[in-house]
Structures are given as structure tokens and as C-alpha cells.
Write a protein that holds these residues in place. Structure first.
Motif, PDB file in Angstrom:
ATOM      1  N   THR A 180       5.123  22.745  -1.788  1.00 51.45           N
ATOM      2  CA  THR A 180       5.657  22.431  -0.808  1.00 51.45           C
ATOM      3  C   THR A 180       6.115  21.333   0.146  1.00 51.45           C
ATOM      4  OG1 THR A 180       4.985  24.750   0.277  1.00 51.45           O
ATOM      5  CG2 THR A 180       5.202  23.331   1.851  1.00 51.45           C
ATOM      6  N   VAL A 181       6.638  21.418   0.750  1.00 51.60           N
ATOM      7  CA  VAL A 181       7.494  19.608   1.242  1.00 51.60           C
ATOM      8  C   VAL A 181       7.219  19.675   2.860  1.00 51.60           C
ATOM      9  CG1 VAL A 181       9.610  18.442   1.187  1.00 51.60           C
ATOM     10  CG2 VAL A 181       8.799  19.547  -0.484  1.00 51.60           C
ATOM     11  N   GLU A 182       6.670  18.962   3.194  1.00 45.25           N
ATOM     12  CA  GLU A 182       6.843  19.153   4.747  1.00 45.25           C
ATOM     13  C   GLU A 182       7.018  17.894   5.648  1.00 45.25           C
ATOM     14  OE1 GLU A 182       3.287  20.576   8.238  1.00 45.25           O
ATOM     15  OE2 GLU A 182       2.908  21.150   6.561  1.00 45.25           O
ATOM     16  N   ALA A 234      -0.168   9.254  -5.999  1.00 44.35           N
ATOM     17  CA  ALA A 234      -0.597  10.709  -6.127  1.00 44.35           C
ATOM     18  C   ALA A 234       0.477  11.858  -6.476  1.00 44.35           C
ATOM     19  CB  ALA A 234      -1.440  10.517  -4.472  1.00 44.35           C
ATOM     20  N   SER A 235       1.667  11.243  -6.246  1.00 45.59           N
ATOM     21  CA  SER A 235       2.753  12.304  -6.074  1.00 45.59           C
ATOM     22  C   SER A 235       4.032  12.261  -6.858  1.00 45.59           C
ATOM     23  CB  SER A 235       3.383  13.193  -4.037  1.00 45.59           C
ATOM     24  OG  SER A 235       4.594  12.119  -3.397  1.00 45.59           O
ATOM     25  N   ALA A 236       4.844  13.082  -7.364  1.00 43.52           N
ATOM     26  CA  ALA A 236       6.141  12.856  -8.401  1.00 43.52           C
ATOM     27  C   ALA A 236       6.712  11.694  -7.386  1.00 43.52           C
ATOM     28  CB  ALA A 236       6.234  14.252  -9.386  1.00 43.52           C
ATOM     29  N   GLY A 290       1.638  14.713   2.746  1.00 37.63           N
ATOM     30  CA  GLY A 290       1.230  14.306   1.424  1.00 37.63           C
ATOM     31  C   GLY A 290       1.662  13.537   0.284  1.00 37.63           C
ATOM     32  N   ILE A 291       3.262  12.747   0.696  1.00 39.84           N
ATOM     33  CA  ILE A 291       3.685  12.681  -0.148  1.00 39.84           C
ATOM     34  C   ILE A 291       3.828  10.909  -0.336  1.00 39.84           C
ATOM     35  CG2 ILE A 291       6.170  12.219  -1.224  1.00 39.84           C
ATOM     36  CD1 ILE A 291       6.206  15.425  -0.048  1.00 39.84           C
ATOM     37  N   ALA A 346      12.467   6.376   1.316  1.00 38.07           N
ATOM     38  CA  ALA A 346      11.186   5.201   0.883  1.00 38.07           C
ATOM     39  C   ALA A 346      10.056   5.475   0.963  1.00 38.07           C
ATOM     40  CB  ALA A 346      11.952   3.918   2.123  1.00 38.07           C
ATOM     41  N   VAL A 347       9.378   4.936   0.302  1.00 41.65           N
ATOM     42  CA  VAL A 347       7.777   4.623  -0.160  1.00 41.65           C
ATOM     43  C   VAL A 347       7.507   4.346   2.111  1.00 41.65           C
ATOM     44  CG1 VAL A 347       5.939   4.106  -0.719  1.00 41.65           C
ATOM     45  CG2 VAL A 347       6.996   4.610  -2.226  1.00 41.65           C
TER      46      VAL A 347
END
Length: 191
Positions: free
Chosen positions: A101-103, A64-66, A36-37, A55-56
Motif C-alpha cells: 500500500t502506498v499512502e 528500508a523501501s524498494a 513509510g517510504i 525525491a528522498v
């Protein structure tokens, strides 16, 4: 509280990760896609902290994420740093921060202050791994993260961290605020 890891932003994940591994003799600890990041990473254990090269992977999702937006616009190089804490909710409550949360590949952690650290990259964000999740920085033989060098406000950092424990932080002069260097216990410096 301890320095958990440092983040190196790049436009080319594999080329940059391979170069840093070769230059500093770092063992590749794997990596993967953040859910989701819109980013993906490779991790290099330093024997007490780790280097995360990020990296992206998906521009639309990253927008959509900071974290994704910060990585997309960052120049190649050190971007930010993270401190591990026992209770991320305490720091979030104290500072009025959002907890997310980071996954990645079944590895989960809760973080606070991510948006603030992306806006002011000399400030670290806070991380607490979920129960049973191994510390990726425990492996490696680079002597761990011995210090970080910042251009920033020492008093603001002290208040941000809660005014308690002192971390191995050095300050440098400069007009552009941010993370400048990371010293390893082996004597190597990542810039």
C-alpha cells in the motif's frame, strides 16, 4: 489497463518540479510525503495520466523501501512508469508479486511489481487506487500521456502486462534499459 503516470526521480524536489512545470506549462497538483517510504513528491496532472516528481525526504526511512532506495541512487530524470489496473491482485497472483500500500495525505493505493520495476525500470508497476480516491491525472490540459518510449524487451513487456491490451509504447535502441521519453497529447515531449 492504461498508463497511469510516469515517475521523475530527483535529488531536489522543488527545483526540479518547478523547472518541469515551467518548461511544459504544467499545473501543480500538490503532493506530499509518502508514509513509510522515505520519499515525497509533487504531482502534475496531464489530463489523462500524470507526472510524479519524487525525491528522498528521509534517507534512513528510504533505505528500508524498494522505492526509496531506487530514488536515492537514481540520477535526475525519468525513472519508471505505472499502469492502472482494475484488480491489482490478479496481476500480483499471475506474476507472483508482492502487493503493498502506498499512502500520502490520506490518498491510498495498492501497488504490485514495485521492486521489479525499480530493478528493471523499463517495466511498469501496477496500481489500483482505493475506492473513493480521485485520479490525480484527470486534471490538466496537456492532452494526457500519448506514449512512452522505452529501451527494453517488447516480448517481456507484453508477457509482464498479461498479453492482453496494447499500450502506446515506442521502443528505442540503446544499451541502457529504461524509460526514455513521454509524449503528451499536446505534442510536447518530456525527456
Amino acid at each position: 489497463m492504461r498508463i497511469d503516470h510516469v515517475v521523475w526521480a530527483t535529488g531536489d524536489l522543488d527545483a526540479t518540479a518547478d523547472r518541469l512545470a515551467c518548461e511544459h506549462g504544467l499545473p501543480d497538483g500538490g503532493g506530499g510525503r509518502h508514509v513509510g517510504i522515505g520519499t515525497h513528491n509533487r504531482v502534475f496532472g496531464l489530463g489523462g495520466g500524470y507526472l510524479e516528481v519524487i525525491a528522498v525526504a528521509d534517507r534512513e526511512e528510504a533505505a528500508a523501501s524498494a522505492l526509496g532506495r531506487a530514488i536515492a541512487r537514481a540520477p535526475d530524470g525519468l525513472l519508471t512508469w505505472t499502469v492502472a489496473v482494475e484488480d491489482v491482485l490478479d496481476h500480483a497472483d499471475r506474476l507472483g508479486l508482492e502487493v503493498t500500500t502506498v499512502e500520502r495525505d490520506g490518498l491510498t493505493a495498492r501497488v504490485a511489481g514495485l521492486a521489479e520495476a525499480m530493478a528493471e525500470p523499463w517495466l511498469p508497476f501496477f496500481i489500483q487506487r482505493d475506492a473513493g480516491i480521485a485520479d490525480p491525472g484527470a486534471t490538466g490540459d496537456a492532452g494526457g500521456i500519448a506514449w512512452v518510449e522505452l529501451v527494453g524487451d517488447p516480448d517481456r513487456l507484453h508477457a509482464w502486462l498479461g498479453g492482453g491490451e496494447e499500450l502506446p509504447v515506442r521502443y528505442a535502441a540503446g544499451e541502457t534499459l529504461g524509460l526514455r521519453a513521454v509524449g503528451l497529447g499536446s505534442g510536447a515531449v518530456i525527456r
